[in-house]
Design a protein around this motif. Structure first.
Motif, mmCIF file in Angstrom:
data_model
loop_
_atom_site.group_PDB
_atom_site.id
_atom_site.type_symbol
_atom_site.label_atom_id
_atom_site.label_comp_id
_atom_site.label_asym_id
_atom_site.label_seq_id
_atom_site.Cartn_x
_atom_site.Cartn_y
_atom_site.Cartn_z
ATOM 1 N N HIS A 44 -56.098 -37.517 18.947
ATOM 2 C CA HIS A 44 -56.067 -37.326 17.494
ATOM 3 C C HIS A 44 -57.481 -37.037 16.962
ATOM 4 C CE1 HIS A 44 -54.489 -37.560 13.441
ATOM 5 N NE2 HIS A 44 -55.473 -38.388 13.123
ATOM 6 N N ARG A 45 -58.458 -37.757 17.488
ATOM 7 C CA ARG A 45 -59.854 -37.488 17.077
ATOM 8 C C ARG A 45 -60.259 -36.063 17.433
ATOM 9 N NH1 ARG A 45 -63.869 -42.560 17.640
ATOM 10 N NH2 ARG A 45 -62.691 -43.971 16.323
ATOM 11 N N LEU A 46 -59.891 -35.633 18.636
ATOM 12 C CA LEU A 46 -60.192 -34.258 19.039
ATOM 13 C C LEU A 46 -59.486 -33.262 18.125
ATOM 14 C CD1 LEU A 46 -59.873 -34.620 22.919
ATOM 15 C CD2 LEU A 46 -61.992 -34.293 21.628
ATOM 16 N N TRP A 47 -58.219 -33.523 17.813
ATOM 17 C CA TRP A 47 -57.420 -32.642 16.966
ATOM 18 C C TRP A 47 -58.058 -32.489 15.579
ATOM 19 C CZ3 TRP A 47 -53.263 -29.699 18.126
ATOM 20 C CH2 TRP A 47 -52.490 -29.204 17.075
ATOM 21 N N VAL A 48 -58.413 -33.621 14.978
ATOM 22 C CA VAL A 48 -59.014 -33.611 13.645
ATOM 23 C C VAL A 48 -60.372 -32.901 13.662
ATOM 24 C CG1 VAL A 48 -59.974 -35.109 11.836
ATOM 25 C CG2 VAL A 48 -57.749 -35.641 12.859
ATOM 26 N N ALA A 49 -61.110 -33.026 14.763
ATOM 27 C CA ALA A 49 -62.415 -32.381 14.891
ATOM 28 C C ALA A 49 -62.308 -30.885 15.180
ATOM 29 C CB ALA A 49 -63.231 -33.065 15.987
ATOM 30 N N GLY A 50 -61.076 -30.385 15.357
ATOM 31 C CA GLY A 50 -60.889 -28.961 15.591
ATOM 32 C C GLY A 50 -60.810 -28.559 17.050
ATOM 33 N N TRP A 51 -60.833 -29.513 17.950
ATOM 34 C CA TRP A 51 -60.711 -29.249 19.392
ATOM 35 C C TRP A 51 -59.237 -29.313 19.768
ATOM 36 C CZ3 TRP A 51 -64.950 -28.161 22.460
ATOM 37 C CH2 TRP A 51 -66.194 -28.311 21.844
ATOM 38 N N ARG A 52 -58.455 -28.368 19.251
ATOM 39 C CA ARG A 52 -57.000 -28.405 19.373
ATOM 40 C C ARG A 52 -56.507 -28.218 20.811
ATOM 41 N NH1 ARG A 52 -54.814 -27.697 13.884
ATOM 42 N NH2 ARG A 52 -56.231 -29.032 12.735
ATOM 43 N N LEU A 53 -57.029 -27.232 21.528
ATOM 44 C CA LEU A 53 -56.553 -27.000 22.895
ATOM 45 C C LEU A 53 -56.867 -28.180 23.821
ATOM 46 C CD1 LEU A 53 -55.112 -25.236 24.945
ATOM 47 C CD2 LEU A 53 -57.294 -24.060 25.365
ATOM 48 N N PRO A 54 -58.111 -28.701 23.850
ATOM 49 C CA PRO A 54 -58.355 -29.878 24.693
ATOM 50 C C PRO A 54 -57.470 -31.070 24.306
ATOM 51 C CG PRO A 54 -60.439 -28.908 24.027
ATOM 52 C CD PRO A 54 -59.354 -28.197 23.260
ATOM 53 N N ALA A 55 -57.225 -31.232 23.001
ATOM 54 C CA ALA A 55 -56.371 -32.328 22.550
ATOM 55 C C ALA A 55 -54.956 -32.174 23.106
ATOM 56 C CB ALA A 55 -56.345 -32.384 21.021
ATOM 57 N N ARG A 56 -54.408 -30.952 23.019
ATOM 58 C CA ARG A 56 -53.054 -30.704 23.528
ATOM 59 C C ARG A 56 -52.980 -30.883 25.039
ATOM 60 N NH1 ARG A 56 -48.478 -30.983 21.796
ATOM 61 N NH2 ARG A 56 -47.660 -28.983 22.383
ATOM 62 N N LEU A 57 -53.986 -30.391 25.754
ATOM 63 C CA LEU A 57 -53.974 -30.520 27.218
ATOM 64 C C LEU A 57 -54.034 -31.985 27.639
ATOM 65 C CD1 LEU A 57 -56.302 -27.532 28.194
ATOM 66 C CD2 LEU A 57 -53.796 -27.647 28.345
ATOM 67 N N LEU A 58 -54.897 -32.754 26.987
ATOM 68 C CA LEU A 58 -54.995 -34.180 27.313
ATOM 69 C C LEU A 58 -53.704 -34.911 26.951
ATOM 70 C CD1 LEU A 58 -56.626 -36.521 28.409
ATOM 71 C CD2 LEU A 58 -57.724 -36.731 26.157
ATOM 72 N N SER A 59 -53.090 -34.551 25.818
ATOM 73 C CA SER A 59 -51.831 -35.209 25.440
ATOM 74 C C SER A 59 -50.715 -34.887 26.442
ATOM 75 C CB SER A 59 -51.413 -34.833 24.019
ATOM 76 O OG SER A 59 -50.957 -33.507 23.934
ATOM 77 N N GLN A 60 -50.708 -33.667 26.967
ATOM 78 C CA GLN A 60 -49.700 -33.300 27.955
ATOM 79 C C GLN A 60 -49.935 -34.003 29.293
ATOM 80 O OE1 GLN A 60 -46.745 -31.378 27.407
ATOM 81 N NE2 GLN A 60 -47.503 -32.089 25.439
ATOM 82 N N PHE A 61 -51.207 -34.213 29.633
ATOM 83 C CA PHE A 61 -51.523 -34.965 30.845
ATOM 84 C C PHE A 61 -51.045 -36.418 30.691
ATOM 85 C CE2 PHE A 61 -54.560 -37.430 33.493
ATOM 86 C CZ PHE A 61 -54.131 -36.970 34.727
ATOM 87 N N ALA A 62 -51.276 -36.994 29.510
ATOM 88 C CA ALA A 62 -50.799 -38.359 29.251
ATOM 89 C C ALA A 62 -49.277 -38.419 29.313
ATOM 90 C CB ALA A 62 -51.298 -38.837 27.900
ATOM 91 N N ARG A 63 -48.615 -37.382 28.809
ATOM 92 C CA ARG A 63 -47.151 -37.311 28.882
ATOM 93 C C ARG A 63 -46.687 -37.316 30.340
ATOM 94 N NH1 ARG A 63 -43.699 -31.938 27.997
ATOM 95 N NH2 ARG A 63 -41.642 -32.822 28.160
ATOM 96 N N PHE A 64 -47.371 -36.551 31.175
ATOM 97 C CA PHE A 64 -47.048 -36.491 32.602
ATOM 98 C C PHE A 64 -47.184 -37.882 33.245
ATOM 99 C CE2 PHE A 64 -48.823 -36.102 36.933
ATOM 100 C CZ PHE A 64 -47.735 -35.526 37.575
ATOM 101 N N LEU A 65 -48.235 -38.605 32.877
ATOM 102 C CA LEU A 65 -48.497 -39.920 33.484
ATOM 103 C C LEU A 65 -47.599 -41.027 32.932
ATOM 104 C CD1 LEU A 65 -52.408 -39.951 33.617
ATOM 105 C CD2 LEU A 65 -50.816 -39.551 35.518
ATOM 106 N N THR A 66 -47.272 -40.962 31.641
ATOM 107 C CA THR A 66 -46.592 -42.095 31.007
ATOM 108 C C THR A 66 -45.126 -41.845 30.652
ATOM 109 O OG1 THR A 66 -47.219 -41.416 28.762
ATOM 110 C CG2 THR A 66 -48.781 -42.844 29.954
ATOM 111 N N GLY A 67 -44.721 -40.576 30.559
ATOM 112 C CA GLY A 67 -43.369 -40.270 30.103
ATOM 113 C C GLY A 67 -43.227 -40.383 28.593
ATOM 114 N N ILE A 68 -44.350 -40.473 27.887
ATOM 115 C CA ILE A 68 -44.364 -40.616 26.434
ATOM 116 C C ILE A 68 -45.141 -39.438 25.866
ATOM 117 C CG2 ILE A 68 -45.195 -42.034 24.500
ATOM 118 C CD1 ILE A 68 -44.992 -44.449 26.505
ATOM 119 N N GLU A 69 -44.519 -38.716 24.924
ATOM 120 C CA GLU A 69 -45.186 -37.562 24.331
ATOM 121 C C GLU A 69 -45.567 -37.869 22.889
ATOM 122 O OE1 GLU A 69 -44.438 -32.872 23.231
ATOM 123 O OE2 GLU A 69 -43.155 -33.843 24.711
#
Length: 194
Positions: A44-69
C-alpha cells in the motif's frame, strides 16, 4: 506508531482472536493471514508513492505464498485479523476500519460497469469492529456499519447500519445487540499481551 509497536499489536490481536495460538513466536512464523497483512501494508505504501507495478508484483507474490489476495490500493486499519485466510480477496478500493476480522473465503469485491474509470470507489467499506464469516461475499460500494457481523456464506449487496447481523442469500439485515456483537468478535482484553 513504530514498526515494532505495530508488530506487537498485530501479534497480540492474532493471539486474542485465535485460541489455538500458543505463542507470539508461533503466530509470527506460521500465520499466513498476518503475513498477508504485513505485505499489504508495504505494498500500500508503494502504491500510494506511485510505485504501482512493484506494488502489484509484490502483492501477487504474497498471494502465491499465502493464498490471500489484497490489492495494494486497499486501505486497512489497525488490529485487522484474517483467520485461516485461504481464498480471501480484498479489492482495490476497499476500506477496512480498525478491529475488523475476516475468516477464510471472504470476498470484498467490486461491482461496477466495465468502463468505470480507475480509482472509482467500487468495493465495500467495513467500519470498525466488523466480523465477516467464512465464505461471505460483500460486493460493491456499500458500507457495513461498525460492530456488525456478516454470517458465513452471506451475499451482501446493500448497506447495513452499525450493530447489524447480516445473513443469507441475498443477505438480510437484522439488529444485533452490543453483547452479541462483542461475542461475535471474540472480544478479549488483548492489551496485556503487548
Amino acid at each position: 506508531m513504530s514498526i515494532l509497536t505495530r508488530l506487537k499489536e498485530d501479534l497480540a490481536t492474532a493471539r486474542a482472536h485465535d485460541p489455538a495460538a500458543r505463542s507470539s513466536l508461533e503466530v509470527f512464523l506460521a500465520y499466513s493471514g498476518l503475513h498477508a497483512i504485513w505485505t499489504a501494508r508495504l505494498t500500500h505504501r508503494l502504491w500510494v508513492a506511485g510505485w504501482r507495478l512493484p506494488a502489484r508484483l509484490l502483492s501477487q507474490f504474497a498471494r502465491f505464498l499465502t493464498g490471500i489476495e489484497i490489492h495494494p490500493g486497499a486501505t486497512i486499519g489497525r488490529r485487522f485479523f484474517i483467520d485461516h485466510g485461504m481464498g480471501v480477496v480484498i479489492g482495490e478500493t476497499t476500506i477496512i476500519g480498525d478491529d475488523v476480522m475476516l475468516y477464510h473465503g471472504v470476498t470484498l469485491g467490486g461491482k461496477a460497469p466495465r468502463n468505470t474509470p480507475p480509482g472509482t470507489k467500487r468495493h465495500p467499506t467495513l467500519e470498525d469492529g466488523v466480523t465477516v464469516g467464512a465464505g461471505a461475499k460483500i460486493l460493491g460500494d456499500i458500507v457495513i456499519g461498525a460492530w456488525s457481523a456478516v454470517g458465513a456464506n452471506a451475499v451482501v449487496t446493500k448497506h447495513a447500519p452499525e450493530y447489524s447481523l447480516i445473513v443469507g442469500v441475498p443477505a438480510t439485515v437484522r439488529p444485533l445487540s452490543h453483547a452479541t456483537a462483542d461475542a461475535a468478535r471474540g472480544v478479549h482484553d488483548w492489551h496485556w499481551m503487548i
